[in-house]
Design a protein around this motif. Structure first.
Motif, PDB file in Angstrom:
ATOM      1  N   TYR A   1      34.502  29.844  69.823  1.00 39.25           N
ATOM      2  CA  TYR A   1      33.695  29.098  69.048  1.00 39.25           C
ATOM      3  C   TYR A   1      33.684  29.345  67.572  1.00 39.25           C
ATOM      4  O   TYR A   1      34.094  30.614  67.534  1.00 39.25           O
ATOM      5  N   ALA A   2      33.537  28.599  66.714  1.00 37.69           N
ATOM      6  CA  ALA A   2      33.532  28.995  65.281  1.00 37.69           C
ATOM      7  C   ALA A   2      32.151  28.610  64.692  1.00 37.69           C
ATOM      8  O   ALA A   2      31.373  27.624  65.378  1.00 37.69           O
ATOM      9  N   ILE A   3      31.860  28.829  63.438  1.00 35.84           N
ATOM     10  CA  ILE A   3      30.675  28.545  62.878  1.00 35.84           C
ATOM     11  C   ILE A   3      31.155  27.720  61.798  1.00 35.84           C
ATOM     12  O   ILE A   3      31.921  27.937  60.621  1.00 35.84           O
ATOM     13  N   ARG A   4      30.535  26.306  61.693  1.00 31.52           N
ATOM     14  CA  ARG A   4      31.060  25.056  60.627  1.00 31.52           C
ATOM     15  C   ARG A   4      30.803  25.845  59.387  1.00 31.52           C
ATOM     16  O   ARG A   4      32.077  25.532  58.595  1.00 31.52           O
ATOM     17  N   ARG A   5      29.645  26.548  58.935  1.00 27.86           N
ATOM     18  CA  ARG A   5      29.397  26.872  57.674  1.00 27.86           C
ATOM     19  C   ARG A   5      30.576  28.002  57.067  1.00 27.86           C
ATOM     20  O   ARG A   5      30.830  27.994  55.784  1.00 27.86           O
ATOM     21  N   LEU A   6      31.368  28.517  57.990  1.00 25.69           N
ATOM     22  CA  LEU A   6      32.223  29.560  57.732  1.00 25.69           C
ATOM     23  C   LEU A   6      33.763  28.931  57.456  1.00 25.69           C
ATOM     24  O   LEU A   6      34.592  29.691  57.109  1.00 25.69           O
TER      25      LEU A   6
ATOM     26  N   PHE B   1      28.887  24.530  72.441  1.00 24.97           N
ATOM     27  CA  PHE B   1      27.784  25.374  72.860  1.00 24.97           C
ATOM     28  C   PHE B   1      28.569  26.912  72.575  1.00 24.97           C
ATOM     29  O   PHE B   1      29.578  27.267  72.995  1.00 24.97           O
ATOM     30  N   GLY B   2      27.757  27.677  71.694  1.00 24.06           N
ATOM     31  CA  GLY B   2      28.330  28.893  71.385  1.00 24.06           C
ATOM     32  C   GLY B   2      27.751  30.222  72.215  1.00 24.06           C
ATOM     33  O   GLY B   2      28.262  30.345  73.225  1.00 24.06           O
ATOM     34  N   ASN B   3      26.455  30.301  71.948  1.00 26.90           N
ATOM     35  CA  ASN B   3      25.847  31.312  72.924  1.00 26.90           C
ATOM     36  C   ASN B   3      24.350  30.907  72.957  1.00 26.90           C
ATOM     37  O   ASN B   3      23.886  30.118  71.837  1.00 26.90           O
TER      38      ASN B   3
ATOM     39  N   ARG C   1      25.246  25.724  63.423  1.00 27.34           N
ATOM     40  CA  ARG C   1      26.293  24.542  63.714  1.00 27.34           C
ATOM     41  C   ARG C   1      27.562  25.006  64.238  1.00 27.34           C
ATOM     42  O   ARG C   1      28.287  25.744  63.597  1.00 27.34           O
ATOM     43  N   VAL C   2      27.565  25.177  65.590  1.00 26.04           N
ATOM     44  CA  VAL C   2      28.937  25.496  66.205  1.00 26.04           C
ATOM     45  C   VAL C   2      29.931  24.440  66.478  1.00 26.04           C
ATOM     46  O   VAL C   2      29.657  23.450  66.725  1.00 26.04           O
TER      47      VAL C   2
END
Length: 813
Positions: free
Chosen positions: A367-372, A785-787, A795-796
């Protein structure tokens, strides 16, 4: 994480088997036979033809129901045409074989009247010109516990043939979801996914609840409360998908349906071998590899044979973590071995011993983080995952004029462990700020025995009887602390559940008329479990010891009507269930059985499905269609959830329902082009929320969209003698959904188009295939779902694998 010594042996064993396969293949190159070994009791022609197609590994179509009389018993090895002539003698039917994989049965034309003068001789039409040769054959299924054809079975059943799996490079269940109406596979990663059917979802997480979809490998269940083990679809005969609750035949854990992987069985007579190598390149990633082999060895021709399969594959990652200075963090490796030893005990009985062993290692989550930005996250701790699966089973199959019996006993060991970055929760556990990790290790060890008996299918009354028993345990160890861990963890739980289940079940079918049949089924079950948990923190311990016993029945009723020889309509009502259990996790001081807190005891859930459907074959079986309307009511829905401190619990979130329509179709346009399509339109929701849980009314069920559709084509043409050029494509659309029951836009997912295309050059001895996945480079949130510690904090986004080009070369010997 993991056991290095075991993993090392796993790496050596498949590699050695692959090498042995190649050596054996070269040594026996050229050995082949067009004959098949058969074991068919005397029975009506239609039933005998279905048995023949199953044992000969052929698809079957045409006018089976118009064939009259009884076919003789066949035993031993014989050419295909000899067997068919014996089966069809005096039946009023004939057959054509448009290709080596398909048999089409047709009502024989009456002989022309005798004439006294000579008539000119006219050559019969060639198979390529005859409309008969364009019929689509069906793959025989056994998900109903006896052989039948899916298009002539009054259930929502789909089947994907092993030939399709091989041609399209399908390696895992996630690759099949675009071909089957109403099938959803989450995108947590290899060995971590859940399989959902017909819009029924209990949430994204896998915890203590029993699975929604029962997974079977041949005649043995392979899951309990675990993710899909993601067995590689190597040397597979077919995959059967049976929708809707199957509590009568398959018991608890089949609310959404049953997915059954049928492996190719040992050939008692002929040597056969296959080897495949593959390479892939993923955009924003790197190189992936595939290696697969199969060897079939008759040890005592006609009596005893061994079939082995070995494989190894790897995928490079495409997620980056600049906080740790790492790129392509989510690479994965899978390797496995499968062996089957079959012995013909007599003309009626066959015994098979199976061994399956597979291990998966994921370097990190995907998964990734949307803000990054795209494909980037900033975890302070890597999140690897291991999934080890082992199964040993012994199966006895017998058939005669007395009916059919299948009995099996199996030992299942499924171990998987995960690590999650818990750095955002250090304050909750009194840890210093900095890297922290939650480690979970779960093991499922079960011994399962089952036997089913079906009466001969030529009777007006037909019965199926079964008995089932399982015993074993699940163990869960959880530890949370600073990373790397020094000393005791800040939180730990050791939990063990002992499980014992017995069941007796049966179905009775009565032909009211030659066209109308009624079926009633019932399963009685007794489920007992004992739970022991110890939670440990610096302040002390919390001990829980509980047990319970649940028993009940699961019924089914079905009416089917053959309106015409090529049209079948049906209506059914069926129930599925899952047993309850206990919640034990949470920090010391965790409160149970209060408003907005977990209940210590979560209750069983129950699902009723009401369905009417129709199946039809048109234009001489060139077009085959299936349509179903369904309505499901779901009481006391169980769902695995997480507390804010990252520990898991199970809640009864309320009552739900789903209504919808699903359709599938396959069309042979001409001798070169096949088309297929599937769609589901449904409206899953929680219509009566549990006030203590906080779910939102009519928010939908997590992870499943209200609309999904797919279409595909297969174009093939002979370009030289025994050479075929094949071009294939598949397009799948998945609509919007959410990861939680409150439909929070923060957890929105779906609304994406998946595209896959391929081309192949096929010869009698080898095949070269090239495929491209996600050619447009689509970036969507396929899962959210990230963790456990990010659900409410960030936001994942879980993007699909970027554009991937693969080339495979396979050869048979």
């Amino acid at each position: 994480m993991g056991s290095g010594r075991k993993n090392e042996s796993r790496r050596v064993w498949p590699a050695a088997t692959v090498a042995a396969s190649l050596v054996a293949s070269v040594a026996h190159a050229g050995a082949s036979t067009p004959s098949v070994r058969l074991r068919i009791a005397a029975k009506p022609v239609r039933a005998a033809l279905i048995d023949f197609a199953l044992q000969a590994d052929l698809s079957l179509g045409g006018d089976l129901d118009l064939c009259v009389g009884e076919a003789p018993a066949l035993a031993g090895r014989m050419p295909i045409d000899t067997a068919l002539k014996k089966l069809l003698a005096h039946s009023g039917c004939g057959y054509v074989q448009p290709d080596i994989r398909t048999i089409v049965v047709r009502k024989a034309e009456p002989p022309p009247p005798r004439v006294s003068h000579p008539t000119p001789r006219v050559a019969p039409p060639s198979p390529s010109d005859s409309p008969t040769s364009l019929a689509i054959g069906e793959i025989v299924i056994t998900a109903q516990r006896y052989p039948n054809l899916p298009g002539r079975t009054p259930y929502g059943i789909s089947v994907v043939s092993g030939e399709t799996i091989d041609r399209e490079g399908v390696a895992s269940m996630s690759d099949l979801s675009g071909q089957v109406a109403g099938m959803t596979v989450t995108n947590l990663g290899p060995g971590r996914d859940k399989i959902l059917l017909r819009g029924l979802s209990d949430g994204a997480f896998t915890g203590q609840t029993q699975s929604m979809v029962a997974l079977y490998l041949d005649d043995v269940p392979i899951t309990y409360n675990a993710p899909d083990p993601n067995l590689r679809l190597a040397d597979i005969d077919r995959v059967e998908v049976m929708r809707g609750p199957q509590g009568t035949l398959y018991g608890g854990g089949s609310l959404g349906g049953v997915l059954r992987i049928a492996t190719r069985q040992p050939d008692l007579d002929g040597f056969d071998a296959m080897a495949m190598v593959g390479l892939s390149q993923t955009a924003h990633g790197g190189i992936g590899t595939e290696l697969e082999s199969m060897v079939n060895l008759p040890l005592l021709p006609g009596r005893l044979a061994l079939r082995t399969v070995a494989y190894r594959d790897s995928q490079d990652g495409y997620i980056n973590n600049p906080a740790l200075g790492l790129s392509h963090i989510n690479g994965s490796q899978r390797e496995g071995f499968r062996a089957a030893l079959s012995a013909a005990l007599s003309s009626e009985w066959v015994a098979t011993f199976n061994v399956t062993d597979q291990s998966i290692h994921n370097d990190d989550t995907q998964y990734a983080i949307r803000r990054l930005g795209r494909r980037v996250r900033d975890n302070l701790v890597r999140e690897p995952h291991d999934n080890d699966f082992d199964r040993e089973s012994l199966t006895l199959n017998g058939e005669g004029d007395w009916g059919r019996l299948t009995a099996s006993i199996a030992k299942l060991a499924h171990h998987f462990d995960s690590r999650y970055d818990a750095s955002t929760a250090t304050a909750l556990y009194g840890l210093p700020s900095g890297p922290a990790a939650l480690d979970e290790a779960k093991s499922i060890d079960l011994t399962i025995a089952e036997a089913t008996y079906t009466t001969p299918q030529d009777r007006r009354w037909r019965a199926l009887l079964g008995v089932f028993a399982s015993t074993g345990s699940t163990k869960l160890r959880t530890a949370l602390g600073s990373y790397p861990l020094v000393g005791d963890p800040a939180y730990a739980e050791a939990r063990k559940d002992k499980i014992n289940e017995t069941a007796v079940y049966g179905e009775l079918t009565f032909d009211i008329t030659s066209r109308l049949a009624a079926t009633a089924g019932l399963r009685w079950f007794d489920y007992r479990f004992d739970t022991l948990s110890v939670v440990t923190q610096a302040a002390g311990q919390r001990l829980f010891d509980g047990s319970d016993d649940a028993e009940g029945v699961s019924p089914k009723v079905l009416l089917s009507y053959r309106a015409r020889p090529n049209v079948l309509v049906y209506a059914q009502a069926a129930e599925g269930y899952r047993p309850g259990g206990y919640n034990t996790a949470g920090r010391l001081g965790q409160i149970f059985d209060q408003p907005r807190t977990p209940h210590r005891r979560y209750e069983p859930d129950e699902l009723w499905n009401y369905e009417i459907g129709a199946k039809a074959r048109w234009w001489g079986d060139r077009l085959q269609t299936r349509l179903a309307l369904f309505y499901a009511t779901w009481n006391a829905v169980q769902s695995d959830q997480y507390l804010s401190d990252g520990t898991a619990y199970t809640a009864n979130i309320g009552n739900g329902e789903n209504r919808g329509v699903e359709a599938e179709g396959a069309w042979r346009v001409n001798s070169h082009l096949d088309l297929r399509a599937a769609t589901i339109l449904n409206d899953p929701e929680i219509n009566r929320p549990n006030a203590t849980f906080g779910s939102r009314r009519k928010a939908g069920l997590p992870g499943v969209s209200r609309v999904a559709a797919s279409t595909g084509f297969d174009y093939h043409r002979d370009v030289a003698q025994d050479r075929v050029l094949r071009v294939q494509g598949q397009f799948s659309y998945v609509g919007n959904s959410y990861i939680t029951f409150d439909a929070n836009k923060m957890h929105k997912m779906g609304k994406f188009l998946a595209v896959r295309a391929g081309a192949a050059w096929e010869t009698p001895s080898w095949t070269l295939t090239a495929t491209i996945d996600n050619p447009l480079g689509g970036y969507a949130n396929s899962f959210s779902f990230g963790n456990p510690f990010l659900i409410l904090r960030d936001r994942v986004v879980t993007p699909p694998r970027p554009r991937t080009i693969a080339v495979r070369l396979s050869s048979r010997f």
